[in-house]
Write an enzyme that holds these catalytic residues in place. Structure first.
Site, PDB file in Angstrom:
ATOM      1  CG  ASP A   1      -2.231   0.657   1.032  1.00 32.41           C
ATOM      2  OD1 ASP A   1      -2.327   1.473   0.101  1.00 32.41           O
ATOM      3  OD2 ASP A   1      -3.155   0.404   1.831  1.00 32.41           O
TER       4      ASP A   1
ATOM      5  CG  ASP B   1      -9.739   1.631  -0.111  1.00 34.88           C
ATOM      6  OD1 ASP B   1      -8.846   1.610  -0.974  1.00 34.88           O
ATOM      7  OD2 ASP B   1      -9.521   1.695   1.119  1.00 34.88           O
TER       8      ASP B   1
HETATM    9  C1  GLA Z   1      -6.000   1.247   1.977  1.00 37.21           C
HETATM   10  C2  GLA Z   1      -6.141   0.216   0.855  1.00 37.21           C
HETATM   11  C3  GLA Z   1      -7.164  -0.834   1.249  1.00 37.21           C
HETATM   12  C4  GLA Z   1      -6.738  -1.507   2.542  1.00 37.21           C
HETATM   13  C5  GLA Z   1      -6.521  -0.467   3.643  1.00 37.21           C
HETATM   14  C6  GLA Z   1      -5.894  -1.069   4.876  1.00 37.21           C
HETATM   15  O1  GLA Z   1      -7.142   1.997   2.163  1.00 37.21           O
HETATM   16  O2  GLA Z   1      -6.521   0.840  -0.347  1.00 37.21           O
HETATM   17  O3  GLA Z   1      -7.321  -1.794   0.223  1.00 37.21           O
HETATM   18  O4  GLA Z   1      -5.559  -2.235   2.301  1.00 37.21           O
HETATM   19  O5  GLA Z   1      -5.657   0.582   3.186  1.00 37.21           O
HETATM   20  O6  GLA Z   1      -5.648  -0.134   5.875  1.00 37.21           O
END
Ligand code: GLA
Length: 428
Positions: free
Chosen positions: A159, A220
């Site tokens: 990430d 997300d």
């Molecule tokens: C970000 C990513 C998600 C997830 C969260 C975890 O928002 O885009 O897919 O991995 O972090 O904290």
């Protein structure tokens, strides 16, 4: 012992010494399961023993994946997302899982996942902290890549929270190189472009496709139909820019499948499955496989739809028609002949006016121009629609916020039938 193809790739890497992705993995979009969308950062195992991010959860999901048919149809990576870590590294600076939630350590869990015939994925972050505030990999990249290899990790999701956006152009390739140097093949999933794009920096896709097996382009996914629509609208609005980057070994990632959770109806679930397959997207579920309804399981395990997703050409599909809140998406697939492709065709009805919508358009208008026509089969109902020529209309009724999804397999030219077999790439 590594499969021969992977040995060859690793050998080539060693010879060239180049920083580029040659891990031989993800020749078709990765399939699996990931904890984030459904289980988030629930760390309270006292109050929620069945839902918290823990050794127990992942063993139970591994059991379900292997015994309930998911592994058999191709879902192979079990990926632990954020919140598995302890808040501090150990005395030697090594990453360590939260001891109370992962009492057996990561290698033991990894062995269990592997014993079920599955592969093991783990989340980290190119930054000071993960998005949920656990230690990131900055300052420890080589050690962390080696730690992942020593735990038998097969897939890394990296990430981009708490990181400098321009540093990513150096950092993501550097970590990919450390992963390669471990000698253990690990699928490399990056969030590099989405953080840059959302902050006004144009991602360097030439570099990204050489570094990552898949990458997030957009925000997300949340548990709603509106969110699914916002994702497909993003991919459609950027399709000319985004589609050329997809292909065997490197994929655009519109985020997880949320089928079987709270937000999607049965028709909407078919729609997500169909659209993700036409977009050549990774099929990474995030749901509770221990209690999922039979109708959702059947959608997730639809072999004909999965075959479209996994088509060996690896070409990402696009939106080709839009009118009256009805859209058509097509994806070129095998078999191929004389420059003509077969197609997956998805008719998506976004309307909510309560009754199936009758859609009728000529194949020509949808870009299907093979003179000898196509054999049409609907992939959720298994209904064949016979053979259609480019001038014929595809005439179907589609439920509100639902889809019809077809495989349109091209017909060979009559005079060529004996001499020119349709081309199915090796392994199809
Ligand atoms: C970000 C990513 C998600 C997830 C969260 C975890 O928002 O885009 O897919 O991995 O972090 O904290």
């Amino acid at each position: 012992m590594l499969p021969r193809i992977q040995q060859l790739f690793l050998l080539l890497l060693g010879v060239s010494g180049a920083i580029c992705l040659e891990n031989g993995l993800a020749r078709t979009p990765p399939m699996g399961w990931m904890s984030w969308e459904r289980f988030r950062c629930n760390t309270d195992c006292m109050a929620y023993p069945d839902e918290c991010i823990s050794d127990k959860l992942f063993r139970e999901i591994a059991d379900a994946m292997s015994s309930d048919g998911y592994a058999d149809v191709g879902y192979e990576y079990l990926i632990i997302d954020d919140c598995w870590l302890a808040h501090n590294r150990d005395a030697n600076g090594k990453l360590q899982p939260d001891a109370s939630r992962f009492p057996n350590g990561m290698l033991d869990l990894s062995d269990y996942i592997h014993s079920k015939g599955l592969k093991f994925g783990l989340y980290e972050d190119y930054g000071n902290f993960t998005c949920a505030g656990y230690p990131g990999i900055i300052g420890h990249m080589e050690d962390d890549a080696n730690t992942f290899a020593s735990w038998g990790v097969d897939y890394v999701k990296l990430d981009g929270c708490y990181a400098h956006l321009h540093d990513m152009d150096i950092g993501y390739p550097a970590f990919g190189d450390y992963l390669n140097r471990t000698g253990r093949p690990m699928v490399y999933s990056c969030s590099w472009p989405v953080y840059q794009e959302f902050n006004g920096i144009k991602p360097d896709y030439e570099a990204i496709i050489k570094t990552c097996n898949l990458w997030r382009n957009y925000g997300d996914i949340q548990d709603s139909w509106n969110d699914v629509l916002s994702i497909i609208d993003y991919y459609a609005s950027k399709q000319d820019e985004i589609i050329p980057h997809a292909g065997p070994g490197h994929w655009n990632d519109p985020d997880m499948l949320i089928i079987g959770n709270y937000g999607l109806s049965k028709d909407q679930s078919k729609a997500q499955m169909a659209l993700w397959s036409v977009m050549a997207s990774p099929l990474i579920m995030s749901n509770d496989l221990r209690s999922i309804g039979a109708e959702f399981k059947a959608i997730l395990q639809n072999k004909k739809v999965i075959a479209v997703n996994q088509d060996p050409l690896g070409m990402q599909g696009r939106r080709v028609y839009q009118s009256d809140s009805v859209e058509v998406w097509t994806r070129p697939i095998t078999p191929v002949q004389d420059g003509q492709y077969s197609y997956a065709v998805v008719v998506l009805n976004r309307r909510t006016d309560g009754t199936p919508y009758r859609f009728s358009q000529s194949l020509q208008k949808l870009g299907l121009t093979n003179p000898a026509g196509y054999a049409f089969e609907e992939l959720f109902d298994g209904v064949t629609h016979g053979e259609l020529l480019p001038s014929d209309n595809l005439d179907v009724r589609v439920n509100p916020s639902g889809v019809k999804m077809f495989r349109a397999e091209l017909k060979a030219k009559a005079e060529d039938t004996n001499h020119r077999p349709l081309i199915f790439p090796v392994g199809y």
